[in-house]
Design a protein around this motif. Structure first.
Motif, PDB file in Angstrom:
ATOM      1  N   ASN A 428       0.774  -1.236   0.000  1.00  0.00           N
ATOM      2  CA  ASN A 428       0.000   0.000   0.000  1.00  0.00           C
ATOM      3  C   ASN A 428       0.806   1.286   0.000  1.00  0.00           C
ATOM      4  N   ALA A 429       2.081   1.177   0.298  1.00  0.00           N
ATOM      5  CA  ALA A 429       2.907   2.386   0.287  1.00  0.00           C
ATOM      6  C   ALA A 429       3.911   2.334  -0.859  1.00  0.00           C
ATOM      7  N   TYR A 431       3.817   0.627  -3.669  1.00  0.00           N
ATOM      8  CA  TYR A 431       3.312  -0.026  -4.876  1.00  0.00           C
ATOM      9  C   TYR A 431       3.801   0.635  -6.158  1.00  0.00           C
TER      10      TYR A 431
ATOM     11  N   VAL B 337      -4.866   5.965   3.466  1.00  0.00           N
ATOM     12  CA  VAL B 337      -4.321   7.315   3.317  1.00  0.00           C
ATOM     13  C   VAL B 337      -2.896   7.365   3.877  1.00  0.00           C
ATOM     14  N   THR B 339      -0.694   4.976   4.416  1.00  0.00           N
ATOM     15  CA  THR B 339       0.321   4.224   3.672  1.00  0.00           C
ATOM     16  C   THR B 339       0.622   4.921   2.343  1.00  0.00           C
ATOM     17  N   ALA B 340      -0.385   5.510   1.716  1.00  0.00           N
ATOM     18  CA  ALA B 340      -0.136   6.232   0.464  1.00  0.00           C
ATOM     19  C   ALA B 340       0.854   7.368   0.706  1.00  0.00           C
ATOM     20  N   ALA B 342       3.061   7.535   3.149  1.00  0.00           N
ATOM     21  CA  ALA B 342       4.371   6.905   3.383  1.00  0.00           C
ATOM     22  C   ALA B 342       5.051   6.609   2.040  1.00  0.00           C
ATOM     23  N   GLY B 343       4.249   6.220   1.058  1.00  0.00           N
ATOM     24  CA  GLY B 343       4.780   5.892  -0.264  1.00  0.00           C
ATOM     25  C   GLY B 343       4.929   7.102  -1.179  1.00  0.00           C
ATOM     26  N   ASP B 345       2.758   8.976  -2.527  1.00  0.00           N
ATOM     27  CA  ASP B 345       1.860   8.911  -3.672  1.00  0.00           C
ATOM     28  C   ASP B 345       0.669   9.836  -3.438  1.00  0.00           C
ATOM     29  N   PRO B 346       0.389  10.768  -4.349  1.00  0.00           N
ATOM     30  CA  PRO B 346      -0.753  11.678  -4.168  1.00  0.00           C
ATOM     31  C   PRO B 346      -2.077  10.978  -4.459  1.00  0.00           C
ATOM     32  N   ASN B 347      -2.394   9.966  -3.677  1.00  0.00           N
ATOM     33  CA  ASN B 347      -3.551   9.115  -3.950  1.00  0.00           C
ATOM     34  C   ASN B 347      -4.817   9.761  -3.393  1.00  0.00           C
ATOM     35  N   TRP B 348      -5.335  10.733  -4.110  1.00  0.00           N
ATOM     36  CA  TRP B 348      -6.480  11.506  -3.619  1.00  0.00           C
ATOM     37  C   TRP B 348      -7.741  10.640  -3.536  1.00  0.00           C
TER      38      TRP B 348
END
Lengths: 433, 433
Positions: A428-429, A431, B337, B339-340, B342-343, B345-348
């Motif tokens: 989830n982070a 990917y 949210v 984990t995104a 942390a990664g 990633d702008p995963n809105w």
């Protein structure tokens, strides 16, 4: 996942363990087709059609999120007592896509109903003109991305051309795999029942929490039966059984815009007519639906992202049903409980913490906690015979059971979840990397 | 953490960034002592005493968990308007320890009050006989383990012997470090105010979410001021300011049995007498308390286990305050949210999902989403000028801001949290290996 079906076929028995799929067989009145519409870059089926040649009674339950995908908006408007098609695509959730996303489904439903009507003219004695509003949609995948209308439109005639009126385990497996996103395993379950003297089949497939670039966890479950039952009876049965099955699993506490569980009956079984959902003749059918839903729900939990252990949480002796559900889900959703289990540590203090923070009526002096068969905390005190070594040994199992007795009443609930591992964070982070 | 204070002293300025501590100085009427009572195997201070030679007005807020530690049960029974001692131990939470745990505190309060009364006879012109019920306890650490009564009793006279009536940044640092569990950084904050023409100091220390073998996240916050204010005014001010500070941070959504935030005023500042908590003369003091609480809360969030990024979530234009809080905490607690982020990633889509699953009143067509200064989703549609590359670049920052506009009213709330990393799982799952 590896989309080579040979990895899965013939290696499982019908009597499955938790997390294992079962083989399905033919069900009268269902036709299935799967195709690679090119929605993913990799080579895999990504579009699945269920076609009910004589229509199917149906009922669905949807996500409780207040932001829902365009296909759920479409499905919620369907008033028809019978539906003829269920089209499921992966890779794109058709959520937060606005009017364009909705209109794409409208267009597909027009195309699909036209070609299916033509098929009726060709195949059936009494052909039926199928309407756009007799088609349901399941979508899962990326949200906020433009819905791939053209790719799907271009695949429809091939998809219909490939429809099979007779199913076998291979076709069901292809369907179950065609609806997955990042799940590691296909999810299939079956049971059998009697209504009167007639044998009834109850089959189901599902996909679980899987997410890939910009994405979220979506749970889809589809149950198929040859029972002769009205849509309103199906609705009662689905609503009743969803509570202790799909609504009792929690993977990461997040809720998708796209969650959907539906049941379809082809009415081919010639069973006695049932007028009310509390008819005692439905007892065995009810049980079979519950079994299939529960089995699928467990497969979803066990295949939760990064899961290394399946966790069952029994909450007993609560004042109310609501308390029982709240307390068990408070434990199921606690990161501290889930990480302790990942670490194989019998950290009962975290379980107590999760009980304490829930909304239920609780008295520490009446609370008891068990891990597996081991009593640890008993009515407010550490149990004198608690042997941490034994419980530590138990924690090494793949399937962990936690039981809390609240001592406040006689209501209970069982929730299912999985542990929280570094793999979850990776999926989830990281990917994108 | 490394308990060598020299790692922390003299490397920070008073004007701190988020997550950095500030230096504290002398405050009249507070004496501090720290000691190694041997509660941990490693060499570190683990017992901290705050002694108010002339008593202190005080107010506290406690965890909302229904299972609370024995020290909170003790503290909740304190009716005295002034208290003379605050004793904080780490390593043992004194939770789920039953009557034994409570009686241990009773015994310590008797011992402590006796030796403090003797000290009064020696040091003060008008010695006061200190009562056991004029002492508060803060506990954090393992739960369900026998409370280390003997070790603490054996340390009390040394602890009192080491009391310093004059503080400096070193002593405050030792106190802030003496209350930590697995926090990586000491947490200290200060501000200054005026009441009438008098200068008032507001100092605070805290510990955050830290957990080690069988354990849980406990937040402790202690504020000290020389203002002359009654306990009931302190209570109003603390309750008012806790909402937007300590109650606005969420690390893992779990709630400790031991959470406690207290404020103590030594009444030495000789400010005008204040009779009501809404007196305009308190404006500057109120602001200072808010600043110190918010700064400490941010330090706690930034030092959350495994955190690599600090996250601020602004939720605007809500129908009600409750909605604003629910929606922002739904985002703050969402694993997807966190984990995104942390990664990087702008995963809105995950932000929209977390808005949708909250309890607030929401309409997708009125919803807008920003990451940092970038508008992404605007009133139901992807913003036409959204440039994912720019937002991806922004995601590399240490501090990430998310803003959602609900478009339903004019209420807002800001929540603080951190990202969810593999390190969190390591700390919480693999802590035994």
């Amino acid at each position: 996942m590896d989309f080579n079906i040979s990895n899965f076929i013939d290696i499982r028995s019908r009597k499955s363990k938790i997390g294992d799929f079962q083989d399905l067989d033919h069900i009268d009145g269902v036709a299935i087709s799967t195709i690679n519409a090119g929605l993913y870059q990799e080579k895999r089926d990504d579009l699945v059609l269920f076609y009910f040649r004589d229509g199917a009674s149906h009922a669905s339950v949807f996500t409780q999120s207040k932001i829902i995908s365009e296909n759920l908006k479409w499905n919620k408007k369907i008033k028809s007592n019978k539906i003829y098609g269920l089209l499921i695509n992966t890779r794109n959730a058709n959520a937060l896509t606005g009017t364009d996303g909705f209109n794409a489904l409208k267009q597909i439903s027009v195309d699909l109903s036209k070609i299916l009507s033509a098929k009726q003219n060709k195949d059936e004695e009494n052909p039926k003109k199928i309407k756009p509003k007799e088609i349901l949609f399941g979508c899962t995948g990326t949200i906020g991305e433009k819905f791939p209308l053209i790719k799907i439109q271009n695949s429809i005639s091939d998809l219909i051309h490939k429809l099979k009126y007779t199913q076998n385990k291979l076709i069901w497996m292809k369907a179950a795999m065609g609806i997955l996103t990042t799940d590691l395993k296909p999810k299939l379950s079956m049971s059998e029942a009697k209504i009167g003297s007639k044998n009834i089949k109850v089959y189901g497939i599902a996909k679980g929490s899987g997410m890939i670039y910009p994405n979220m966890a979506t749970t889809l479950g589809f149950i198929f039966t040859d029972a002769n039952l009205s849509s309103s009876i199906l609705k009662d049965i689905l609503k009743k059984n969803i509570k202790s099955t799909f609504n009792a699993i929690s993977c990461d506490g997040d809720t998708s815009t796209n969650d959907m569980v539906s049941i379809f009956s082809t009415n081919k079984a010639n069973n006695p007519i049932i007028k009310k959902s509390d008819d005692p003749k439905l007892k065995s059918f009810n049980k079979a639906v519950n079994e299939v839903l529960l089995n699928l729900a467990k497969q979803v939990a066990f295949d939760g992202e990064g899961a290394s252990k399946f966790i069952t949480i029994n909450c007993k002796e609560c004042k109310s049903d609501k308390d029982a559900k709240n307390i068990s889900l408070s434990i199921a959703n606690s990161l501290l409980v889930k990480t302790a289990i990942a670490g194989e540590d019998p950290n009962w203090g975290r379980i107590a913490m999760a009980v304490g923070k829930s909304n239920g009526i609780i008295d520490e002096k009446k609370l008891s906690i068990y891990i597996g068969p081991y009593k640890i905390f008993f009515k407010g005190s550490l149990y004198e015979k608690y042997d941490e070594k034994k419980v530590s040994e138990y924690m090494k199992n793949d399937s962990i059971e936690i039981t809390v007795e609240i001592g406040m009443g006689n209501k209970s609930f069982t929730a299912y979840t999985m542990d929280l591992t570094k793999k979850y964070i990776e999926i989830n982070a990281d990917y994108r990397t």
